[in-house]
Design a protein around this motif. Structure first.
Motif, PDB file in Angstrom:
ATOM      1  N   TYR A 352       0.921  -1.181   0.151  1.00 43.09           N
ATOM      2  CA  TYR A 352       0.166   0.088   0.189  1.00 43.09           C
ATOM      3  C   TYR A 352       0.972   1.252   0.039  1.00 43.09           C
ATOM      4  CZ  TYR A 352      -3.698   3.390   0.792  1.00 43.09           C
ATOM      5  OH  TYR A 352      -4.314   4.457   0.774  1.00 43.09           O
ATOM      6  N   CYS A 353       0.602   2.188  -0.925  1.00 38.55           N
ATOM      7  CA  CYS A 353       1.455   3.554  -0.968  1.00 38.55           C
ATOM      8  C   CYS A 353       0.539   4.529  -0.676  1.00 38.55           C
ATOM      9  CB  CYS A 353       2.031   3.701  -2.402  1.00 38.55           C
ATOM     10  SG  CYS A 353       2.664   5.233  -2.803  1.00 38.55           S
ATOM     11  N   PRO A 354       0.620   5.260   0.325  1.00 36.37           N
ATOM     12  CA  PRO A 354      -0.150   6.581   0.601  1.00 36.37           C
ATOM     13  C   PRO A 354       0.739   7.783   0.011  1.00 36.37           C
ATOM     14  CG  PRO A 354       1.179   6.088   2.635  1.00 36.37           C
ATOM     15  CD  PRO A 354       1.551   4.864   1.413  1.00 36.37           C
ATOM     16  N   ARG A 365       9.071  10.201   0.298  1.00 40.67           N
ATOM     17  CA  ARG A 365       8.009  10.205  -0.620  1.00 40.67           C
ATOM     18  C   ARG A 365       8.230   9.488  -1.719  1.00 40.67           C
ATOM     19  NH1 ARG A 365       7.255  15.957   1.173  1.00 40.67           N
ATOM     20  NH2 ARG A 365       8.962  16.686  -0.348  1.00 40.67           N
ATOM     21  N   CYS A 366       6.956   9.239  -2.425  1.00 46.12           N
ATOM     22  CA  CYS A 366       6.964   8.355  -3.333  1.00 46.12           C
ATOM     23  C   CYS A 366       6.806   9.584  -4.643  1.00 46.12           C
ATOM     24  CB  CYS A 366       5.663   7.651  -3.589  1.00 46.12           C
ATOM     25  SG  CYS A 366       5.637   6.594  -5.105  1.00 46.12           S
ATOM     26  N   HIS A 367       7.225   9.024  -6.047  1.00 50.86           N
ATOM     27  CA  HIS A 367       7.151  10.326  -6.925  1.00 50.86           C
ATOM     28  C   HIS A 367       5.642  10.851  -6.844  1.00 50.86           C
ATOM     29  CE1 HIS A 367       6.202   7.456 -10.283  1.00 50.86           C
ATOM     30  NE2 HIS A 367       6.774   6.735  -9.288  1.00 50.86           N
ATOM     31  N   GLY A 371      -0.133   9.246  -3.811  1.00 52.90           N
ATOM     32  CA  GLY A 371       0.272   7.730  -3.547  1.00 52.90           C
ATOM     33  C   GLY A 371      -0.476   6.866  -4.594  1.00 52.90           C
ATOM     34  N   HIS A 372       0.156   5.591  -4.805  1.00 54.28           N
ATOM     35  CA  HIS A 372      -0.475   4.540  -5.489  1.00 54.28           C
ATOM     36  C   HIS A 372      -1.412   3.529  -4.954  1.00 54.28           C
ATOM     37  CE1 HIS A 372       3.575   5.612  -7.783  1.00 54.28           C
ATOM     38  NE2 HIS A 372       2.938   5.380  -8.590  1.00 54.28           N
ATOM     39  N   GLY A 373      -1.803   3.764  -3.985  1.00 49.64           N
ATOM     40  CA  GLY A 373      -2.734   3.093  -3.134  1.00 49.64           C
ATOM     41  C   GLY A 373      -2.472   1.554  -2.906  1.00 49.64           C
ATOM     42  N   SER A 374      -3.350   0.656  -2.948  1.00 47.07           N
ATOM     43  CA  SER A 374      -3.224  -0.750  -2.834  1.00 47.07           C
ATOM     44  C   SER A 374      -2.696  -1.115  -4.239  1.00 47.07           C
ATOM     45  CB  SER A 374      -4.313  -1.485  -2.502  1.00 47.07           C
ATOM     46  OG  SER A 374      -4.213  -2.831  -2.632  1.00 47.07           O
ATOM     47  N   GLU A 375      -1.602  -1.794  -4.370  1.00 44.24           N
ATOM     48  CA  GLU A 375      -1.037  -2.534  -5.410  1.00 44.24           C
ATOM     49  C   GLU A 375      -0.251  -3.832  -5.228  1.00 44.24           C
ATOM     50  OE1 GLU A 375       1.992   0.393  -6.875  1.00 44.24           O
ATOM     51  OE2 GLU A 375       2.224   0.928  -4.808  1.00 44.24           O
ATOM     52  N   SER A 376      -0.104  -4.552  -6.258  1.00 44.68           N
ATOM     53  CA  SER A 376       0.692  -6.060  -6.266  1.00 44.68           C
ATOM     54  C   SER A 376       2.309  -5.555  -6.368  1.00 44.68           C
ATOM     55  CB  SER A 376       0.239  -6.814  -7.109  1.00 44.68           C
ATOM     56  OG  SER A 376       0.544  -6.357  -8.388  1.00 44.68           O
ATOM     57  N   SER A 384       6.703   2.110 -10.575  1.00 43.88           N
ATOM     58  CA  SER A 384       7.997   2.486 -10.265  1.00 43.88           C
ATOM     59  C   SER A 384       7.933   3.168  -8.808  1.00 43.88           C
ATOM     60  CB  SER A 384       8.758   3.332 -10.994  1.00 43.88           C
ATOM     61  OG  SER A 384      10.113   3.583 -10.771  1.00 43.88           O
ATOM     62  N   CYS A 385       6.894   2.362  -7.806  1.00 47.52           N
ATOM     63  CA  CYS A 385       6.749   3.128  -6.785  1.00 47.52           C
ATOM     64  C   CYS A 385       7.877   3.022  -5.541  1.00 47.52           C
ATOM     65  CB  CYS A 385       5.247   2.319  -6.327  1.00 47.52           C
ATOM     66  SG  CYS A 385       4.677   2.630  -4.585  1.00 47.52           S
ATOM     67  N   ASN A 386       8.305   4.062  -5.044  1.00 49.25           N
ATOM     68  CA  ASN A 386       9.362   4.130  -3.905  1.00 49.25           C
ATOM     69  C   ASN A 386       8.979   3.257  -2.720  1.00 49.25           C
ATOM     70  OD1 ASN A 386      10.884   5.465  -5.767  1.00 49.25           O
ATOM     71  ND2 ASN A 386      10.768   7.606  -4.728  1.00 49.25           N
ATOM     72  N   PRO A 387       7.789   3.507  -2.083  1.00 49.53           N
ATOM     73  CA  PRO A 387       7.476   2.916  -1.019  1.00 49.53           C
ATOM     74  C   PRO A 387       7.517   1.271  -0.969  1.00 49.53           C
ATOM     75  CG  PRO A 387       5.895   4.499  -1.268  1.00 49.53           C
ATOM     76  CD  PRO A 387       6.865   4.511  -2.232  1.00 49.53           C
ATOM     77  N   VAL A 388       7.092   0.603  -2.202  1.00 47.48           N
ATOM     78  CA  VAL A 388       7.347  -0.785  -2.469  1.00 47.48           C
ATOM     79  C   VAL A 388       8.551  -1.218  -2.379  1.00 47.48           C
ATOM     80  CG1 VAL A 388       6.950  -2.652  -4.087  1.00 47.48           C
ATOM     81  CG2 VAL A 388       4.817  -0.724  -4.035  1.00 47.48           C
TER      82      VAL A 388
HETATM   83 ZN    ZN Z   1       4.078   4.824  -4.818  1.00 46.45          ZN
END
Ligand code: ZN
Length: 667
Positions: A352-354, A365-367, A371-376, A384-388
C-alpha cells in the motif's frame, strides 16, 4: 769580488756544503711537488676515464660513430582499427618529415627563405635549426604530401624530405572518446589508442648513411636500411552504423531538451561486446586540441595553458565509464532481483502506497504525490513506486543487498578495455541504517557508473552470467594472421534462472503498460526501466533522465542505456528518455536481424504488419485494380503505354510492409 785569505778550502768546503744542502732541499721539495701533481693528475685522469668508460660508454660510442654514420628513423605504420564489419575507424595518412643536414647546405639563405615560405614557419625558428652545427636537424613533421612534393621540386642541397605517417580518423567525431587519438610521436593519448598502444604502435626502422667526420655523405657508400615493422591491426566490437543511429538519436534529444550532454551505450548482454558508445557532443579526432564550442569559455577570454588543459581533459573525458551518478529508479531492477534471490517477495504480494513511507524519523516520498494506493508487486515495479521498493529493501536487509551487488559486479570495476574507469561509491555496510537502506533500495545515496549499471543488468537478464564490457575482439599482423584473440571469461550462475525469467517478464510489463511505455515498439518485445535521478546537491534541482532497455525481452540480444544530463523543461525519464531507446531500437533491431513479430492486436494497428505481394503479370489494369483492393499497398504507379502488365515491382511472392508502394509496367 771578495777575496778571502787563508783557510779557503775549509771555508769553501763548509760554504759549499751549506749551499749544496740548501740546493738539495729546494730541489727535493720541487721534485716532490711536481711528482705529487703528476700523480694527482694521473689519478684524476684515470678516475675520469674509468667513470666515462663505466657510466657513459654508450653515449661516447654513439658520438664516435656519429662522425661516420648518420641515422634517420623511419616511422612504423600504426595498426589500423576496424569496426566489427571491417570498416576503418583509425587509419594512417602518408605525410612527410622535413629535416636539414647542416654540412650539406650550400646556400643557407635560400634554404631558410624557401623553408619559411613553403612550411609556413617563422624565420627565427628555421634559421636557428639551419645554422645549428649538427648531424641532422628536424624542421617540421606531419607535412602533407602535396607540400612535401612542392618542397622537393626546389632540389635544395641539405634538405631531406622523409616519408612518414599521421593518424587519420575517417569519421572525424564518431565515437571520439572510445577510439581516442595519438600524439606527435604516434603514441596513444586517450581511448583504445592508448589501451592497445603496444599492439598498434609497431617498431620504427632506420636509415644509416656513412659520412665523413665533417658530415658529408660518402659517395657510393652503402646505405643500411632497417625496415620498420608495422603495428598490428585491431578489430573492435563497435558497429559504425549502430554508432551513427545512436549518435543521431542522442543529438536530437540533446538539442530538443537543451541538455548538457547525452550518453548512450548499446551492448550485447550475452557477451559484453559494445556496439555503440555515444557521448554527444563528441569532439573531432582529427583536431583534438581545439575545444568544442560546448567546452570553450563563453566569453572571448584568453586561457592559460593550464586552464586550456583542464578544459581539454574535460572534453576528452568519457562519462559512460569515468563519471559516477545516483542511478535512481533503473536501480530498482537490482533491488527486485535481490528480493527474488532472497525469497523476500512474490509477484502477488500486496503493498500500500499512501504517497510516502516513514522510515525512523523521516518521511520519504513516492514520486506520485497522492500515492499509488493498494498494489501488487507487479504494479509496484510498473509504477516505479518508491514505498514498495523501500519495503522489499528492508525485507532483504543490507547484507543481502550487498551480497547481490557483489554478485552482479557493482562492488568492483567492470574491467572495460578503456583507460580511466571509475569505481562505485558505496556506504560501508556498518554505516547503513534504516534510512540509508530505504534510499539505496530505490537507487539513491550511492554512486555507480552508467557502464556498471548496464553490465550488472546484463548479468540479470542473460541468465546469471558475468560479462566484461569490451571493444577488442582480435588483433592481426600485416600478413592478416591473427596474433591475438581477446577472450573474456566470466562466472556463471550468479543469478538463478528463475529470477532471470521473472525479471525479464516484469521489465517487459514496465514497457508494455508501465512507466516505460514510451519505449514500446509494435512487433518487438522490449523490456526496460525508467529513471529520473537528482544531481547532487539536490537543492540545485538538476536531473539526469535515463532509460535502460533490452530486446527481445525473452532472449535479449541488445541492451541499451541512455542518459540525458540536465534536460530543460520536462525531465521525467519515462517521458523523454524512453522514446530515444524506442527510436534507436526501431533501426537497430531489424539491422541486427531481429524481425518484428506482430500480435493480433498490433496487426489491427495502422500500417503494421507485412503481406506477400500477389502476381499481377499478364493481367489487364482493370483485373489488377480489382485484385489489389484486398491488399494494403500504398501508392500504385502505372508505367508504359500498353494495356497488359508485363512487369511489377516488388515482385510476386515478396514479403512487404503494409503501405509499400507498387510499380506496374504495361505493354
Ligand atoms: Zn507509490
Amino acid at each position: 769580488m771578495t777575496w778571502n785569505k787563508g783557510k779557503p778550502h775549509r771555508i769553501l768546503k763548509n760554504d759549499m756544503g751549506r749551499v749544496m744542502r740548501q740546493i738539495t732541499t729546494k730541489q727535493r721539495k720541487t721534485a716532490i711537488f711536481v711528482i705529487s701533481v703528476l700523480f694527482t693528475a694521473t689519478f684524476l685522469l684515470i678516475g675520469r676515464l674509468a667513470y666515462l668508460m663505466i657510466f657513459h660508454s654508450e653515449e661516447y660510442a654513439t658520438d664516435a660513430k656519429e662522425l661516420h654514420e648518420r641515422e634517420r628513423s623511419i616511422k612504423a605504420a600504426r595498426g589500423i582499427i576496424y569496426d566489427r564489419n571491417g570498416v576503418v575507424l583509425a587509419d594512417n595518412k602518408p605525410v612527410c618529415t622535413v629535416s636539414v643536414i647542416h654540412s650539406q647546405i650550400t646556400d643557407p639563405e635560400r634554404v631558410i627563405s624557401v623553408l619559411c615560405d613553403v612550411l609556413d614557419l617563422s624565420e627565427e625558428t628555421v634559421r636557428k635549426r639551419v645554422e645549428k652545427v649538427s648531424s641532422i636537424e628536424r624542421i617540421k613533421a606531419n607535412v602533407d604530401k602535396e607540400t612535401a612534393d612542392y618542397l622537393r621540386s626546389f632540389e635544395l642541397d641539405g634538405v631531406m624530405v622523409d616519408e612518414d605517417y599521421k593518424r587519420y580518423y575517417p569519421f572525424g567525431t564518431l565515437a571520439s572518446r572510445v577510439i581516442g587519438f595519438t600524439g606527435g610521436d604516434n603514441q596513444g593519448i586517450i581511448g583504445l589508442e592508448v589501451k592497445y598502444n603496444s599492439m598498434l604502435e609497431g617498431i620504427p626502422g632506420k636509415i644509416l648513411t656513412l659520412t665523413t667526420a665533417h658530415g658529408t655523405e660518402i659517395p657510393n657508400a652503402a646505405e643500411t636500411r632497417v625496415e620498420p615493422l608495422a603495428g598490428n591491426s585491431l578489430t573492435v566490437s563497435l558497429d559504425v552504423n549502430i554508432q551513427r543511429y545512436a549518435e543521431q538519436a542522442a543529438l536530437k534529444v540533446m538539442e530538443a531538451k537543451g541538455a548538457n550532454h547525452v550518453s548512450l551505450i548499446l551492448m550485447n548482454p550475452q557477451n559484453g561486446e559494445i556496439y555503440a558508445m555515444v557521448n554527444v557532443p563528441e569532439f573531432d579526432l582529427n583536431d583534438p586540441y581545439t575545444l568544442n564550442i560546448e567546452y570553450a569559455p563563453k566569453e572571448d577570454t584568453s586561457l592559460s595553458a593550464e586552464e586550456k588543459n583542464t578544459l581539454l581533459n574535460r572534453m576528452w573525458r568519457n562519462p559512460c565509464i569515468s563519471d559516477t551518478y545516483e542511478p535512481g529508479s533503473t536501480f530498482k531492477i537490482i533491488t527486485a532481483t535481490a528480493a527474488f534471490e532472497k525469497n523476500a517477495v512474490s509477484l502477488t504480494d500486496r503493498f500500500y502506497c499512501p504517497g510516502h513511507k516513514i522510515v525512523e524519523d523521516r518521511t520519504i516520498r513516492c514520486h506520485k504525490v497522492g500515492g499509488h494506493g493498494s498494489e501488487s508487486f507487479v504494479d509496484g515495479i510498473k509504477n516505479s513506486c518508491n514505498p514498495v521498493f523501500m519495503e522489499i529493501g528492508a525485507r532483504v536487509g543490507i547484507e543481502g543487498l550487498y551480497e547481490i551487488f557483489e554478485r552482479v559486479g557493482l562492488m568492483r570495476k567492470t574491467g572495460i578495455d578503456l583507460p580511466g574507469e571509475a569505481s562505485s561509491i558505496m556506504h560501508k555496510v556498518e554505516n547503513v541504517k534504516a534510512v540509508e537502506l530505504a534510499t539505496i533500495s530505490f537507487g539513491q545515496s550511492f554512486q555507480i557508473t552508467p557502464m556498471q549499471l548496464l553490465s550488472s543488468v546484463s548479468t540479470i537478464i542473460n541468465g546469471g552470467k558475468q560479462i566484461t564490457p569490451h571493444f577488442a575482439i582480435s588483433a592481426k599482423n600485416t600478413e592478416e594472421n591473427t596474433v591475438k584473440t581477446y577472450t573474456y571469461e566470466g562466472e556463471t550462475g550468479l543469478v538463478s534462472e528463475k529470477t532471470c525469467e521473472t525479471m525479464k517478464s516484469l521489465l517487459e510489463a514496465v514497457v508494455h503498460d508501465g512507466t516505460g511505455k514510451r519505449a514500446y515498439l509494435p512487433g518487438f518485445r522490449i523490456g526496460g526501466k525508467t529513471a529520473t535521478s537528482e544531481k547532487l546537491p539536490r537543492s540545485s534541482n538538476q536531473y539526469i533522465s535515463s532509460f535502460l532497455g533490452f530486446a527481445p525481452a525473452e532472449n535479449p540480444q541488445v541492451i541499451a542505456l541512455v542518459l540525458i544530463d540536465e534536460p530543460e523543461g520536462i525531465y521525467y525519464g519515462g517521458t523523454i528518455a524512453a522514446p530515444v531507446i524506442a527510436e534507436v531500437f526501431d533501426e537497430v533491431l531489424p539491422y541486427l536481424g531481429i524481425e518484428p513479430e506482430y500480435s493480433e492486436d498490433e496487426l489491427k494497428m495502422d500500417g503494421i504488419g507485412t503481406f506477400p505481394v500477389p502476381d499481377l503479370v499478364g493481367m489487364s489494369i482493370e483485373e489488377a485494380k480489382k485484385l489489389l483492393k484486398a491488399y494494403e499497398f500504398g501508392d500504385v504507379y502505372e508505367s508504359g503505354e500498353g494495356t497488359v502488365i508485363t512487369e511489377q515491382f516488388p515482385e510476386a511472392g515478396e514479403e512487404v510492409k503494409k503501405n509499400t508502394n507498387l510499380i506496374l509496367y504495361m505493354k
